[in-house]
Scaffold this motif. Structure first.
Motif, PDB file in Angstrom:
ATOM      1  N   PHE A 131       0.992  -1.177  -0.145  1.00  0.00           N
ATOM      2  CA  PHE A 131       0.042   0.116  -0.017  1.00  0.00           C
ATOM      3  C   PHE A 131       0.916   1.394  -0.055  1.00  0.00           C
ATOM      4  O   PHE A 131       1.862   1.448   0.836  1.00  0.00           O
ATOM      5  N   SER A 132       0.507   2.250  -0.877  1.00  0.00           N
ATOM      6  CA  SER A 132       1.424   3.383  -0.855  1.00  0.00           C
ATOM      7  C   SER A 132       0.345   4.759  -0.774  1.00  0.00           C
ATOM      8  O   SER A 132      -0.657   4.697  -0.961  1.00  0.00           O
ATOM      9  N   VAL A 133       0.862   5.612  -0.116  1.00  0.00           N
ATOM     10  CA  VAL A 133       0.423   7.193  -0.093  1.00  0.00           C
ATOM     11  C   VAL A 133       1.246   8.191  -0.744  1.00  0.00           C
ATOM     12  O   VAL A 133       2.611   7.986  -0.206  1.00  0.00           O
ATOM     13  N   LYS A 134       0.821   8.928  -1.379  1.00  0.00           N
ATOM     14  CA  LYS A 134       1.722   9.732  -2.197  1.00  0.00           C
ATOM     15  C   LYS A 134       2.946   9.392  -2.667  1.00  0.00           C
ATOM     16  O   LYS A 134       4.113   9.733  -2.170  1.00  0.00           O
ATOM     17  N   GLN A 135       2.994   8.196  -3.197  1.00  0.00           N
ATOM     18  CA  GLN A 135       4.131   7.512  -3.729  1.00  0.00           C
ATOM     19  C   GLN A 135       5.049   6.939  -2.807  1.00  0.00           C
ATOM     20  O   GLN A 135       6.251   6.908  -3.241  1.00  0.00           O
ATOM     21  N   ALA A 136       4.631   6.758  -1.772  1.00  0.00           N
ATOM     22  CA  ALA A 136       5.626   6.285  -0.635  1.00  0.00           C
ATOM     23  C   ALA A 136       4.884   5.123  -0.231  1.00  0.00           C
ATOM     24  O   ALA A 136       3.773   5.204   0.392  1.00  0.00           O
ATOM     25  N   ILE A 137       5.560   3.837   0.291  1.00  0.00           N
ATOM     26  CA  ILE A 137       4.758   2.870   0.747  1.00  0.00           C
ATOM     27  C   ILE A 137       4.615   3.120   2.173  1.00  0.00           C
ATOM     28  O   ILE A 137       5.485   3.516   3.104  1.00  0.00           O
ATOM     29  N   SER A 138       3.292   2.677   2.551  1.00  0.00           N
ATOM     30  CA  SER A 138       2.964   2.990   4.035  1.00  0.00           C
ATOM     31  C   SER A 138       2.865   1.599   4.811  1.00  0.00           C
ATOM     32  O   SER A 138       3.231   1.547   6.125  1.00  0.00           O
ATOM     33  N   LYS A 139       2.626   0.648   4.183  1.00  0.00           N
ATOM     34  CA  LYS A 139       2.494  -0.829   4.834  1.00  0.00           C
ATOM     35  C   LYS A 139       2.422  -1.823   3.692  1.00  0.00           C
ATOM     36  O   LYS A 139       2.153  -1.590   2.732  1.00  0.00           O
ATOM     37  N   ILE A 140       2.950  -3.009   4.169  1.00  0.00           N
ATOM     38  CA  ILE A 140       2.906  -4.011   3.399  1.00  0.00           C
ATOM     39  C   ILE A 140       2.164  -5.352   4.219  1.00  0.00           C
ATOM     40  O   ILE A 140       2.453  -5.500   5.536  1.00  0.00           O
ATOM     41  N   ILE A 141       1.451  -5.951   3.510  1.00  0.00           N
ATOM     42  CA  ILE A 141       0.636  -7.125   4.172  1.00  0.00           C
ATOM     43  C   ILE A 141       1.083  -8.438   3.510  1.00  0.00           C
ATOM     44  O   ILE A 141       0.644  -8.671   2.202  1.00  0.00           O
ATOM     45  N   ALA A 142       1.448  -9.503   4.261  1.00  0.00           N
ATOM     46  CA  ALA A 142       1.943 -10.684   3.503  1.00  0.00           C
ATOM     47  C   ALA A 142       0.942 -11.715   4.236  1.00  0.00           C
ATOM     48  O   ALA A 142       1.180 -11.832   5.579  1.00  0.00           O
ATOM     49  N   ARG A 143       0.238 -12.641   3.350  1.00  0.00           N
ATOM     50  CA  ARG A 143      -0.519 -13.534   3.829  1.00  0.00           C
ATOM     51  C   ARG A 143      -0.147 -14.850   3.659  1.00  0.00           C
ATOM     52  O   ARG A 143       0.028 -15.197   2.210  1.00  0.00           O
ATOM     53  N   GLY A 144       0.086 -15.709   4.526  1.00  0.00           N
ATOM     54  CA  GLY A 144       0.214 -17.271   4.099  1.00  0.00           C
ATOM     55  C   GLY A 144      -0.778 -18.086   4.269  1.00  0.00           C
ATOM     56  O   GLY A 144      -2.216 -17.486   4.252  1.00  0.00           O
ATOM     57  N   ASN A 145      -0.753 -19.383   4.462  1.00  0.00           N
ATOM     58  CA  ASN A 145      -2.004 -20.120   4.656  1.00  0.00           C
ATOM     59  C   ASN A 145      -1.427 -21.136   5.838  1.00  0.00           C
ATOM     60  O   ASN A 145      -0.287 -21.033   6.130  1.00  0.00           O
ATOM     61  N   LYS A 146      -2.451 -21.873   6.225  1.00  0.00           N
ATOM     62  CA  LYS A 146      -2.168 -23.066   7.140  1.00  0.00           C
ATOM     63  C   LYS A 146      -0.866 -23.884   6.974  1.00  0.00           C
ATOM     64  O   LYS A 146      -0.296 -24.370   7.723  1.00  0.00           O
TER      65      LYS A 146
END
Length: 161
Positions: A66-81
């Motif tokens: 996710f980015s706001v004003k061309q700067a990354i604000s957060k990263i979400i990594a989702r795995g599984n069981k």
């Protein structure tokens, strides 16, 4: 092509919060499927997704940036069981890399906070922590572990003095 350039320029904002050696490192993104939604400020990588920049490495079935004003604000990594999301990065004043696994890993760039949810396991040096959720404040070098909401995953830790 402009969208890819935007993404890579955004990923360079990691340099503000990464180790000095990570600053100049190129960003490498690998996945089976890539979706970039520039107007909404996010991109999604699915299918054995991997993002690396210097010592920072994230891998999961799905990674969203996710980015706001061309700067990354957060990263979400989702795995599984079957295969949890994985985070690894060198940290200042640490002899070994910090590593973590969880069903979901959220990296808040500005806050320098890594949040692990679901089967959370965190290793810092020779110490390890696990629980339902775990938060790691990179700047303060602080770890908070909590049991799962349903109480089945209690907090466990092992510290080598």
């Amino acid at each position: 092509m402009n969208k890819l350039i935007f993404l890579f320029l955004s990923l360079l904002s990691f340099a503000l919060h990464a180790l000095i050696g990570d600053y100049k490192a190129p960003v490498d993104v690998k996945a089976q499927t890539v979706l970039i939604d520039e107007p909404r400020g996010f991109s999604t990588y699915t299918g054995n997704a991997k993002v690396t920049k210097g010592s920072l490495a994230l891998s999961a079935e799905e990674i969203q940036i996710f980015s706001v004003k061309q700067a990354i604000s957060k990263i979400i990594a989702r795995g599984n069981k079957q295969k949890l999301a994985h985070y690894k990065q060198n940290q200042p004043n640490q002899a070994r890399s910090v590593e973590a696994n969880a069903q979901t890993i959220t990296y808040f760039i500005d806050k320098q906070l890594v949040r692990l949810e679901g089967n959370a396991h965190f290793v810092q040096g020779f110490d390890s922590f696990s629980g339902g959720t775990l938060s790691y404040d990179i700047k303060k070098d602080k770890i908070v572990a909590k049991k799962s909401k349903n109480g089945t995953q209690r907090v466990k830790f092992k510290i080598k003095l």
